[in-house]
Design a protein around this motif. Sequence first.
Motif, PDB file in Angstrom:
ATOM      1  N   ILE A 122       0.836  -1.205   0.000  1.00 15.71           N
ATOM      2  CA  ILE A 122       0.000   0.000   0.000  1.00 15.71           C
ATOM      3  C   ILE A 122       0.871   1.254   0.000  1.00 15.71           C
ATOM      4  O   ILE A 122       0.618   2.210  -0.734  1.00 15.71           O
ATOM      5  N   LYS A 123       1.918   1.233   0.820  1.00 18.45           N
ATOM      6  CA  LYS A 123       2.807   2.396   0.902  1.00 18.45           C
ATOM      7  C   LYS A 123       3.619   2.566  -0.373  1.00 18.45           C
ATOM      8  O   LYS A 123       3.879   3.684  -0.821  1.00 18.45           O
ATOM      9  N   CYS A 124       3.999   1.456  -0.996  1.00 17.88           N
ATOM     10  CA  CYS A 124       4.729   1.536  -2.263  1.00 17.88           C
ATOM     11  C   CYS A 124       3.826   2.043  -3.386  1.00 17.88           C
ATOM     12  O   CYS A 124       4.280   2.774  -4.272  1.00 17.88           O
ATOM     13  N   GLN A 125       2.547   1.686  -3.360  1.00 19.92           N
ATOM     14  CA  GLN A 125       1.615   2.200  -4.353  1.00 19.92           C
ATOM     15  C   GLN A 125       1.460   3.709  -4.232  1.00 19.92           C
ATOM     16  O   GLN A 125       1.427   4.424  -5.236  1.00 19.92           O
ATOM     17  N   ALA A 126       1.387   4.208  -2.990  1.00 24.43           N
ATOM     18  CA  ALA A 126       1.297   5.659  -2.787  1.00 24.43           C
ATOM     19  C   ALA A 126       2.563   6.351  -3.282  1.00 24.43           C
ATOM     20  O   ALA A 126       2.501   7.413  -3.914  1.00 24.43           O
ATOM     21  N   ALA A 127       3.716   5.760  -3.015  1.00 23.47           N
ATOM     22  CA  ALA A 127       4.979   6.336  -3.486  1.00 23.47           C
ATOM     23  C   ALA A 127       5.070   6.272  -5.004  1.00 23.47           C
ATOM     24  O   ALA A 127       5.566   7.207  -5.638  1.00 23.47           O
ATOM     25  N   PHE A 128       4.572   5.190  -5.613  1.00 28.76           N
ATOM     26  CA  PHE A 128       4.593   5.080  -7.068  1.00 28.76           C
ATOM     27  C   PHE A 128       3.723   6.150  -7.698  1.00 28.76           C
ATOM     28  O   PHE A 128       4.105   6.773  -8.700  1.00 28.76           O
ATOM     29  N   LYS A 129       2.551   6.389  -7.117  1.00 23.85           N
ATOM     30  CA  LYS A 129       1.665   7.420  -7.662  1.00 23.85           C
ATOM     31  C   LYS A 129       2.316   8.791  -7.574  1.00 23.85           C
ATOM     32  O   LYS A 129       2.244   9.592  -8.502  1.00 23.85           O
ATOM     33  N   GLU A 130       2.974   9.064  -6.461  1.00 27.62           N
ATOM     34  CA  GLU A 130       3.665  10.346  -6.328  1.00 27.62           C
ATOM     35  C   GLU A 130       4.818  10.441  -7.314  1.00 27.62           C
ATOM     36  O   GLU A 130       5.076  11.495  -7.880  1.00 27.62           O
ATOM     37  N   ALA A 131       5.507   9.332  -7.555  1.00 24.22           N
ATOM     38  CA  ALA A 131       6.594   9.323  -8.543  1.00 24.22           C
ATOM     39  C   ALA A 131       6.037   9.577  -9.940  1.00 24.22           C
ATOM     40  O   ALA A 131       6.681  10.253 -10.751  1.00 24.22           O
ATOM     41  N   ALA A 132       4.863   9.059 -10.238  1.00 22.84           N
ATOM     42  CA  ALA A 132       4.254   9.306 -11.541  1.00 22.84           C
ATOM     43  C   ALA A 132       3.863  10.776 -11.685  1.00 22.84           C
ATOM     44  O   ALA A 132       3.950  11.340 -12.779  1.00 22.84           O
ATOM     45  N   LYS A 133       3.461  11.405 -10.586  1.00 21.01           N
ATOM     46  CA  LYS A 133       3.071  12.819 -10.640  1.00 21.01           C
ATOM     47  C   LYS A 133       4.274  13.755 -10.630  1.00 21.01           C
ATOM     48  O   LYS A 133       4.311  14.724 -11.374  1.00 21.01           O
ATOM     49  N   LYS A 134       5.264  13.469  -9.776  1.00 22.90           N
ATOM     50  CA  LYS A 134       6.336  14.435  -9.532  1.00 22.90           C
ATOM     51  C   LYS A 134       7.731  13.949  -9.884  1.00 22.90           C
ATOM     52  O   LYS A 134       8.686  14.701  -9.783  1.00 22.90           O
ATOM     53  N   GLY A 135       7.867  12.689 -10.248  1.00 22.51           N
ATOM     54  CA  GLY A 135       9.174  12.174 -10.611  1.00 22.51           C
ATOM     55  C   GLY A 135       9.939  11.561  -9.456  1.00 22.51           C
ATOM     56  O   GLY A 135      10.992  10.983  -9.653  1.00 22.51           O
ATOM     57  N   THR A 136       9.420  11.670  -8.244  1.00 24.54           N
ATOM     58  CA  THR A 136      10.088  11.120  -7.064  1.00 24.54           C
ATOM     59  C   THR A 136       9.043  10.571  -6.111  1.00 24.54           C
ATOM     60  O   THR A 136       8.095  11.269  -5.774  1.00 24.54           O
ATOM     61  N   GLY A 137       9.229   9.333  -5.679  1.00 23.02           N
ATOM     62  CA  GLY A 137       8.356   8.720  -4.683  1.00 23.02           C
ATOM     63  C   GLY A 137       9.213   8.092  -3.609  1.00 23.02           C
ATOM     64  O   GLY A 137      10.202   7.427  -3.907  1.00 23.02           O
ATOM     65  N   LEU A 138       8.863   8.310  -2.362  1.00 21.73           N
ATOM     66  CA  LEU A 138       9.710   7.870  -1.254  1.00 21.73           C
ATOM     67  C   LEU A 138       8.944   7.001  -0.265  1.00 21.73           C
ATOM     68  O   LEU A 138       7.790   7.283   0.053  1.00 21.73           O
ATOM     69  N   VAL A 139       9.622   5.962   0.216  1.00 22.90           N
ATOM     70  CA  VAL A 139       9.121   5.132   1.305  1.00 22.90           C
ATOM     71  C   VAL A 139      10.223   5.073   2.349  1.00 22.90           C
ATOM     72  O   VAL A 139      11.361   4.747   2.033  1.00 22.90           O
ATOM     73  N   LYS A 140       9.888   5.406   3.576  1.00 21.85           N
ATOM     74  CA  LYS A 140      10.870   5.414   4.661  1.00 21.85           C
ATOM     75  C   LYS A 140      10.717   4.130   5.473  1.00 21.85           C
ATOM     76  O   LYS A 140       9.624   3.788   5.907  1.00 21.85           O
ATOM     77  N   VAL A 141      11.824   3.439   5.671  1.00 23.98           N
ATOM     78  CA  VAL A 141      11.856   2.232   6.503  1.00 23.98           C
ATOM     79  C   VAL A 141      12.804   2.533   7.655  1.00 23.98           C
ATOM     80  O   VAL A 141      13.937   2.945   7.436  1.00 23.98           O
ATOM     81  N   TYR A 142      12.323   2.346   8.879  1.00 29.02           N
ATOM     82  CA  TYR A 142      13.134   2.685  10.050  1.00 29.02           C
ATOM     83  C   TYR A 142      12.701   1.847  11.239  1.00 29.02           C
ATOM     84  O   TYR A 142      11.670   1.185  11.215  1.00 29.02           O
TER      85      TYR A 142
END
Length: 161
Positions: A122-142
């Motif tokens: 789910i989090k990767c899908q949100a990051a992928f959508k942002e990458a499609a819109k803005k060229g960069t999608g980020l997921v933080k793992v900590y």
Amino acid sequence: MNNGNNIQYWWKSDEGAVHKQVFQYVDAVERQQFTLMDRFEKLESLYDPNANNSQMGGSSEQLGLVTENVVASNVDTVTAVISATDVRARFMTDDGDWSTQQTARHLEWYAEAVGKKLEVPIKCQAAFKEAAKKGTGLVKVYADQYGEIRVEHVRCDDVIV
């Protein structure tokens, strides 16, 4: 962030004045990255022209026109098709013996279970959508304060490098 020989680092500042150095530094970085942040805002307004921060000027009600947002349609279509495939960890065992291959298989099962528990797809899908819109999608793992693994989607607008 002074240029020249008299660089003063924030950790060498007087007690009680550290925040001034940090704020000056962040302010300088924001000025340097203004064009990038401005681009992100413009790209977001192309995707959603009715957003509060939209720079497109005027909604379709104000213009009296029926419009089709081709950018949003394409981003949503690509996101639906591509992000339907789950992200999966792979452990490569080229030229490995049988024991190594078994270990790799079990590690893949473990990684898949942890990914499902932490809702990584789910989090990767949100990051992928942002990458499609803005060229960069980020997921933080900590690891949080209790040593537990956490995964969260981070908006690229919120990251200052």
